[in-house]
Design a protein around this motif. Structure first.
Motif, PDB file in Angstrom:
ATOM      1  N   CYS A 100       0.759  -1.127  -0.033  1.00 37.68           N
ATOM      2  CA  CYS A 100      -0.028   0.021   0.034  1.00 37.68           C
ATOM      3  C   CYS A 100       0.852   1.257  -0.138  1.00 37.68           C
ATOM      4  CB  CYS A 100      -0.913   0.054   1.129  1.00 37.68           C
ATOM      5  SG  CYS A 100      -1.981  -1.292   1.249  1.00 37.68           S
ATOM      6  N   VAL A 101       1.843   1.287   1.014  1.00 38.22           N
ATOM      7  CA  VAL A 101       2.684   2.552   0.975  1.00 38.22           C
ATOM      8  C   VAL A 101       3.447   2.476  -0.331  1.00 38.22           C
ATOM      9  CG1 VAL A 101       4.714   3.528   2.186  1.00 38.22           C
ATOM     10  CG2 VAL A 101       2.968   2.124   3.375  1.00 38.22           C
ATOM     11  N   GLY A 102       3.898   1.490  -0.884  1.00 32.03           N
ATOM     12  CA  GLY A 102       4.749   1.675  -2.169  1.00 32.03           C
ATOM     13  C   GLY A 102       3.983   2.156  -3.088  1.00 32.03           C
ATOM     14  N   ALA A 103       2.559   1.688  -3.313  1.00 30.28           N
ATOM     15  CA  ALA A 103       1.729   2.308  -4.509  1.00 30.28           C
ATOM     16  C   ALA A 103       1.673   3.900  -4.550  1.00 30.28           C
ATOM     17  CB  ALA A 103       0.346   1.430  -4.398  1.00 30.28           C
ATOM     18  N   LEU A 104       1.287   4.282  -3.035  1.00 27.29           N
ATOM     19  CA  LEU A 104       1.287   5.897  -2.972  1.00 27.29           C
ATOM     20  C   LEU A 104       2.483   6.462  -3.436  1.00 27.29           C
ATOM     21  CD1 LEU A 104      -0.553   5.941   0.465  1.00 27.29           C
ATOM     22  CD2 LEU A 104      -1.566   6.043  -1.787  1.00 27.29           C
ATOM     23  N   ASN A 105       3.570   5.897  -2.706  1.00 24.15           N
ATOM     24  CA  ASN A 105       4.993   6.383  -3.373  1.00 24.15           C
ATOM     25  C   ASN A 105       5.017   6.341  -4.965  1.00 24.15           C
ATOM     26  OD1 ASN A 105       6.722   7.708  -1.583  1.00 24.15           O
ATOM     27  ND2 ASN A 105       6.874   5.491  -0.831  1.00 24.15           N
ATOM     28  N   ASP A 106       4.584   5.195  -5.699  1.00 20.65           N
ATOM     29  CA  ASP A 106       4.993   5.077  -6.967  1.00 20.65           C
ATOM     30  C   ASP A 106       4.088   6.108  -7.683  1.00 20.65           C
ATOM     31  OD1 ASP A 106       6.735   3.083  -6.422  1.00 20.65           O
ATOM     32  OD2 ASP A 106       5.296   1.435  -6.836  1.00 20.65           O
ATOM     33  N   ARG A 107       3.015   6.495  -7.247  1.00 16.33           N
ATOM     34  CA  ARG A 107       2.245   7.439  -7.813  1.00 16.33           C
ATOM     35  C   ARG A 107       2.074   8.947  -7.820  1.00 16.33           C
ATOM     36  NH1 ARG A 107       0.665   2.354  -7.852  1.00 16.33           N
ATOM     37  NH2 ARG A 107      -0.578   1.625  -9.608  1.00 16.33           N
ATOM     38  N   GLY A 108       3.385   9.314  -7.076  1.00 26.97           N
ATOM     39  CA  GLY A 108       3.655  10.564  -7.168  1.00 26.97           C
ATOM     40  C   GLY A 108       3.559  11.358  -5.569  1.00 26.97           C
ATOM     41  N   ALA A 109       3.108  10.490  -4.558  1.00 26.15           N
ATOM     42  CA  ALA A 109       2.817  11.050  -3.172  1.00 26.15           C
ATOM     43  C   ALA A 109       4.015  10.919  -2.559  1.00 26.15           C
ATOM     44  CB  ALA A 109       1.790  10.367  -2.412  1.00 26.15           C
ATOM     45  N   ARG A 110       4.200  12.285  -1.791  1.00 22.67           N
ATOM     46  CA  ARG A 110       5.577  12.363  -0.816  1.00 22.67           C
ATOM     47  C   ARG A 110       4.848  11.684   0.567  1.00 22.67           C
ATOM     48  NH1 ARG A 110       5.664  16.986  -3.333  1.00 22.67           N
ATOM     49  NH2 ARG A 110       4.294  18.051  -1.438  1.00 22.67           N
ATOM     50  N   VAL A 111       5.168  10.442   0.679  1.00 24.42           N
ATOM     51  CA  VAL A 111       4.834   9.401   1.930  1.00 24.42           C
ATOM     52  C   VAL A 111       5.372   9.865   3.232  1.00 24.42           C
ATOM     53  CG1 VAL A 111       4.107   7.302   2.818  1.00 24.42           C
ATOM     54  CG2 VAL A 111       3.720   7.640   0.265  1.00 24.42           C
ATOM     55  N   ALA A 112       4.554  10.346   4.112  1.00 26.38           N
ATOM     56  CA  ALA A 112       5.223  10.024   5.532  1.00 26.38           C
ATOM     57  C   ALA A 112       4.522   9.148   6.319  1.00 26.38           C
ATOM     58  CB  ALA A 112       4.952  11.702   6.031  1.00 26.38           C
ATOM     59  N   VAL A 113       5.081   8.160   6.869  1.00 24.57           N
ATOM     60  CA  VAL A 113       4.645   7.072   7.562  1.00 24.57           C
ATOM     61  C   VAL A 113       4.759   7.315   8.913  1.00 24.57           C
ATOM     62  CG1 VAL A 113       4.942   4.656   7.912  1.00 24.57           C
ATOM     63  CG2 VAL A 113       5.531   5.333   5.690  1.00 24.57           C
ATOM     64  N   LEU A 114       3.459   7.213   9.550  1.00 21.21           N
ATOM     65  CA  LEU A 114       3.694   7.507  11.049  1.00 21.21           C
ATOM     66  C   LEU A 114       3.276   5.975  11.682  1.00 21.21           C
ATOM     67  CD1 LEU A 114       3.566   9.615  13.292  1.00 21.21           C
ATOM     68  CD2 LEU A 114       1.173   9.721  12.873  1.00 21.21           C
ATOM     69  N   GLU A 115       4.259   5.343  12.227  1.00 18.15           N
ATOM     70  CA  GLU A 115       3.904   3.951  13.095  1.00 18.15           C
ATOM     71  C   GLU A 115       3.523   4.427  14.384  1.00 18.15           C
ATOM     72  OE1 GLU A 115       7.515   1.612  13.070  1.00 18.15           O
ATOM     73  OE2 GLU A 115       7.709   1.920  10.958  1.00 18.15           O
ATOM     74  N   LEU A 116       2.392   3.662  14.715  1.00 15.85           N
ATOM     75  CA  LEU A 116       1.762   3.932  16.011  1.00 15.85           C
ATOM     76  C   LEU A 116       1.571   2.611  16.583  1.00 15.85           C
ATOM     77  CD1 LEU A 116      -1.076   6.403  14.971  1.00 15.85           C
ATOM     78  CD2 LEU A 116       1.060   6.711  16.068  1.00 15.85           C
ATOM     79  N   ASP A 117       1.896   2.538  18.122  1.00 15.71           N
ATOM     80  CA  ASP A 117       1.483   1.607  18.940  1.00 15.71           C
ATOM     81  C   ASP A 117      -0.188   1.569  18.964  1.00 15.71           C
ATOM     82  OD1 ASP A 117       0.855  -0.329  20.906  1.00 15.71           O
ATOM     83  OD2 ASP A 117       2.405   0.168  22.093  1.00 15.71           O
ATOM     84  N   ALA A 118      -0.899   0.760  18.088  1.00 11.56           N
ATOM     85  CA  ALA A 118      -2.224   0.934  18.272  1.00 11.56           C
ATOM     86  C   ALA A 118      -2.764   0.697  19.514  1.00 11.56           C
ATOM     87  CB  ALA A 118      -2.632  -0.144  17.146  1.00 11.56           C
ATOM     88  N   SER A 119      -2.208  -0.135  20.592  1.00 15.37           N
ATOM     89  CA  SER A 119      -2.799  -0.326  21.808  1.00 15.37           C
ATOM     90  C   SER A 119      -2.540   0.523  22.905  1.00 15.37           C
ATOM     91  CB  SER A 119      -2.263  -1.694  22.132  1.00 15.37           C
ATOM     92  OG  SER A 119      -1.050  -1.687  22.564  1.00 15.37           O
ATOM     93  N   ALA A 120      -1.663   1.833  22.275  1.00 19.54           N
ATOM     94  CA  ALA A 120      -1.263   2.674  23.539  1.00 19.54           C
ATOM     95  C   ALA A 120      -1.219   4.277  22.965  1.00 19.54           C
ATOM     96  CB  ALA A 120       0.232   2.444  23.956  1.00 19.54           C
ATOM     97  N   VAL A 121      -2.172   4.531  21.949  1.00 23.24           N
ATOM     98  CA  VAL A 121      -1.995   5.762  21.373  1.00 23.24           C
ATOM     99  C   VAL A 121      -2.869   6.884  22.215  1.00 23.24           C
ATOM    100  CG1 VAL A 121      -2.935   7.214  19.401  1.00 23.24           C
ATOM    101  CG2 VAL A 121      -2.238   4.720  19.115  1.00 23.24           C
ATOM    102  N   LEU A 122      -1.908   7.937  22.494  1.00 25.92           N
ATOM    103  CA  LEU A 122      -2.649   8.980  23.256  1.00 25.92           C
ATOM    104  C   LEU A 122      -2.860  10.120  22.135  1.00 25.92           C
ATOM    105  CD1 LEU A 122      -0.096   9.086  26.429  1.00 25.92           C
ATOM    106  CD2 LEU A 122      -2.398   8.018  26.102  1.00 25.92           C
ATOM    107  N   ARG A 123      -4.178  10.658  22.565  1.00 27.61           N
ATOM    108  CA  ARG A 123      -4.495  11.616  21.645  1.00 27.61           C
ATOM    109  C   ARG A 123      -3.624  12.787  21.591  1.00 27.61           C
ATOM    110  NH1 ARG A 123     -10.810  14.201  22.496  1.00 27.61           N
ATOM    111  NH2 ARG A 123     -10.514  16.000  21.084  1.00 27.61           N
ATOM    112  N   THR A 124      -3.136  13.325  22.572  1.00 30.01           N
ATOM    113  CA  THR A 124      -2.444  14.832  22.545  1.00 30.01           C
ATOM    114  C   THR A 124      -0.994  14.398  21.970  1.00 30.01           C
ATOM    115  OG1 THR A 124      -1.840  13.899  25.030  1.00 30.01           O
ATOM    116  CG2 THR A 124      -3.530  15.621  24.911  1.00 30.01           C
ATOM    117  N   ASP A 125      -0.490  13.163  22.338  1.00 29.48           N
ATOM    118  CA  ASP A 125       0.775  12.950  21.709  1.00 29.48           C
ATOM    119  C   ASP A 125       0.533  12.843  20.223  1.00 29.48           C
ATOM    120  OD1 ASP A 125       1.903  12.982  24.393  1.00 29.48           O
ATOM    121  OD2 ASP A 125       2.286  10.490  24.411  1.00 29.48           O
ATOM    122  N   LEU A 126      -0.546  12.129  19.579  1.00 29.87           N
ATOM    123  CA  LEU A 126      -0.589  11.761  18.297  1.00 29.87           C
ATOM    124  C   LEU A 126      -0.664  13.227  17.496  1.00 29.87           C
ATOM    125  CD1 LEU A 126      -0.876  10.281  16.011  1.00 29.87           C
ATOM    126  CD2 LEU A 126      -3.356   9.825  16.589  1.00 29.87           C
ATOM    127  N   ALA A 127      -1.644  14.272  18.366  1.00 29.19           N
ATOM    128  CA  ALA A 127      -1.704  15.381  17.666  1.00 29.19           C
ATOM    129  C   ALA A 127      -0.247  16.187  17.597  1.00 29.19           C
ATOM    130  CB  ALA A 127      -2.916  16.464  18.639  1.00 29.19           C
TER     131      ALA A 127
END
Length: 730
Positions: free
Chosen positions: A103-130
């Motif tokens: 999925c990420v590669g497909a966005l890159n290949d089609r001209g997007a400047r991809v910024a990947v944000l890896e998140l620990d889905a079980s411990a996401v804090l709203r303020t930190d994510l903002a």
């Protein structure tokens, strides 16, 4: 047959007399005089009345039936190009997964400047994510943020503090809130893998990810300006599928619920599901023991009565309080009098161990469960910005986790005559403030499809509003009624349920909707293709394409601007507060604005997202402005909203500049009226001549024809466009 809404007054009188078995009125209507004819009519009237009642009932129930279908949509090719920075939110546990990488590669290949944000889905804090989102937006520099692409739903692991909530659902909620906190308006796409089924051969793989589809529909309602859509992808991502994925992200912005499959792109639609005269698939009747979760609630009690009258010998009614629940004694007496055995069980349906013990005990007593009706549920109403993971947990526990417990118990080893899940419209098209509830109900619909694919019985009915204190009551019922969701008779609702079982439906929506009221508000924030294939909706949206109440916004805006321009500051405030109060009352279904407290918060007045959009549309028409759909949330009381309108309509103490024709009209009125503010007529004439001279000079410098020639050759539109251009106006 003449329908119940027949326009012919004679027909209407005839059928009214039949329905009420009013022999005298029927004799007058038919002009019957002979005694033998009256006697014959009297004998046949009860039969005719019963026939008529059955036909009206059948027609009414059929008009409430809708279903979801998936239509073949546009097929996107490899030419798709993306622009700007695309933020891709990925669960850290799946960051190296090949499917995610594709999925990420497909966005890159089609001209997007991809910024990947890896998140620990079980411990996401709203303020930190903002804060992290803000860094990404600033890092984009001069480039724009083209969109947000969330793969967080893929993490199906249980949340550590709330096991009934998938970590990916909790993380998705945090992402939505953080984007709102950073005021980001780039389109948000929530991506799933096998969360929907587009046809009989397309097996739904994940009811847990289907929760994100329910949650996403609420995002689209509450934050339409920053909504991209829901996109489900197949298990195998070849180059064709990736091209279709990218194409969906760059579509016109119309479609917002799509699925990519090997055979193409599919779009989700709600369509009428009347039986169409088809014969009943089976003669379904209850037998033996029926288990009803939430059995002591209003809906559960209605279902219990219907089952007992239909032949169920034993009903088991579960709830958290069991026999101590309010009204349990009266209900038991009523069901017993109808000839049934009644068992109350204090059993939390989300407690798998307790539920297993109950089922085993029933089997030990020689009364195995033959049918299951899962009506338990908890509704927590709050906008997404205020919804917590704990809110998700409370709602998902009763609805989704409870349904999974039942599904686990009643598998191939315990065959059933019926496995019925009571879902809600909030999971089908959404309802503002019902994010957790929508997620839970979307899970139920997905679970029914999953069981059917496994060869097990299942029927999930997404209900509208039950009358008589059903799923919603009091102020909530009134609010839904104002929005066009009408209360259904419980007796007819269970008739609709019987029809669904007789036709062996898997998923069905049953609701009494006044589309003339519902569709305009539902579709005002952005296009809602989900409902566009319903004939009544198409007619309503065509008829309401003009401004509210047929008002011309430009004319209304000009009149208001003129009024404000000649008013004192205090008068302006009064005018605008009264204007807002008037339209607040109209949006809420009240008759007068005087009852609206200008200092009271919109939420306390009963506003939700659809009401807020209705108010925005009314004020657009009244002011000539283009106001945002978040108007009532950004300025949360009538007085604060009036102050905002003043800043938009009044600049530097004077009304905002009027369109040129209105300025010329005002000048003409002043000259004809002789109000020259002490200036001599000669002075005024000199100024006017100088103005005309400037028009001629400007035309000469631009190389165009002079004013005189322009006036002689131009039509009205060309002349106004020329004057606007020369005065530097648009």
């Amino acid at each position: 047959m003449v329908g119940p809404g027949a326009a012919d007054p004679v027909d209407a009188t005839f059928w009214t007399a039949v329905e009420h078995q009013d022999l005298d009125e029927l004799v007058r209507t038919l002009g019957v005089g002979a005694e033998n004819e009256k006697s014959a009519l009297s004998a046949v009237l009860p039969v005719l009345s019963s026939w008529r009642s059955d036909r009206v009932e059948e027609s009414t129930v059929a008009s409430w039936r809708y279903r979801i279908v998936w239509n073949q949509g546009p097929d996107y090719g490899n030419e798709t190009r993306l622009s700007g920075t695309w933020l891709v939110a990925v669960p850290s546990a799946l960051a190296s997964d090949p499917w995610v990488a594709a999925c990420v590669g497909a966005l890159n290949d089609r001209g997007a400047r991809v910024a990947v944000l890896e998140l620990d889905a079980s411990a996401v804090l709203r303020t930190d994510l903002a804060a992290r989102l803000g860094d990404v937006v600033r890092g984009a520099g001069a480039g724009t943020v083209g969109g947000v692409f969330s793969l967080l739903a893929l993490d199906e692991s249980p949340h550590p503090d709330h096991p009934t909530v998938p970590a990916g659902v909790a993380a998705t909620l945090a992402l939505v809130q953080a984007l709102r906190d950073t005021a980001a308006e780039s389109p948000l796409w929530l991506v799933t893998r096998g969360a929907v089924s587009v046809g009989v051969t397309d097996v739904l793989a994940s009811a847990l990810q289907a929760q994100v589809w329910g949650l996403g529909r609420i995002v689209g309602l509450e934050h339409p300006q920053s909504w991209g859509g829901l996109l489900d992808l197949p298990d195998t991502l070849d180059e064709r599928a990736l091209a279709r994925m990218a194409g969906a992200l760059t579509a016109s912005g119309h479609e917002d619920q799509l699925a990519v499959r090997p055979s193409g792109v599919f779009v989700r639609r709600l369509v009428p599901a009347g039986t169409g005269g088809s014969t009943v698939g089976r003669e379904w009747r209850p037998r033996g023991t029926a288990l009803i979760t939430g059995g002591t609630g209003a809906v559960g009690a209605h279902v219990a009565r219907w089952l007992v009258r239909g032949g169920a010998e034993h009903v088991v009614l579960t709830s958290r309080r069991g026999p101590e629940a309010a009204g349990a004694g009266e209900l038991a007496a009523e069901l017993t009098a109808l000839g049934a055995q009644v068992t109350f069980a204090a059993c939390d349906v989300a407690d798998r161990a307790a539920l297993k013990r109950l089922v085993a005990d029933l089997e030990g007593r020689g009364t195995p469960v033959r049918s299951v009706f899962h009506a338990a549920g908890t509704l927590t109403a709050a906008p997404l910005s205020e919804t917590t993971v704990a809110d998700l947990a409370d709602t998902l526990a009763a609805k989704a986790a409870g349904a999974e417990s039942l599904a686990e118990l009643f598998d191939q080893g315990r065959p059933l005559d019926a496995f019925v899940l009571f879902s809600s419209n909030s999971g089908v098209w959404g309802s503002g403030g019902h994010g957790a509830y929508a997620a839970a109900n979307a899970h139920l619909d997905a679970l029914a499809q999953r069981r059917r694919a496994a060869g097990l019985t299942a029927t999930s009915v997404a209900w509208g509003l039950w009358g008589g204190g059903g799923m919603v009551s009091g102020a909530g019922e009134e609010q839904l009624e104002r929005r066009g969701v009408r209360a259904m008779s419980p007796e007819l609702a269970v008739t609709a349920l019987h029809r669904a079982l007789a036709h062996d439906e898997t998923t069905l929506t049953v609701a009494d909707i006044d589309w003339a009221r519902f569709a305009p508000a539902f579709s005002s924030g952005r296009p809602r293709p989900l409902i566009e294939d319903i004939p009544q909706v198409r007619r309503v949206l065509d008829e309401t394409a003009v401004a509210v109440d047929g008002t011309d916004p430009s004319a209304a805006g000009s009149a208001l601007a003129q009024q404000l321009a000649t008013s004192s500051e205090a008068e302006r405030e009064r005018i605008l507060v009264d204007l807002v109060r008037h339209h607040v009352a109209a949006a809420l279904g009240h008759t007068a604005g005087e009852a609206i407290d200008p200092g009271r918060a919109f939420r306390d007045l009963g506003f939700d997202s659809l009401t807020a959009v209705s108010l925005r549309n009314r004020l657009n028409a009244a002011t000539g402005l283009r106001l945002p759909s978040t108007l009532a949330f950004d300025h949360p009381s009538p007085r604060m909203l009036a102050q905002y309108l003043r800043t938009e309509l009044v600049q530097d103490g004077a009304a905002a500049a009027l369109p040129l024709p209105d300025q010329l009209d005002r000048l003409e009125e002043t000259l004809v009226g002789g109000a020259l503010d002490g200036l001599s007529r000669a002075t005024v004439a000199k100024r006017l001549k100088a103005l005309l001279s400037r028009l001629d000079e400007t035309s000469a410098r631009s190389g165009s024809a002079g004013t005189k020639e322009m006036i002689q050759s131009a039509d009205d539109d060309e002349l106004l466009a020329f004057i606007n251009q020369q005065l530097g106006r648009s």
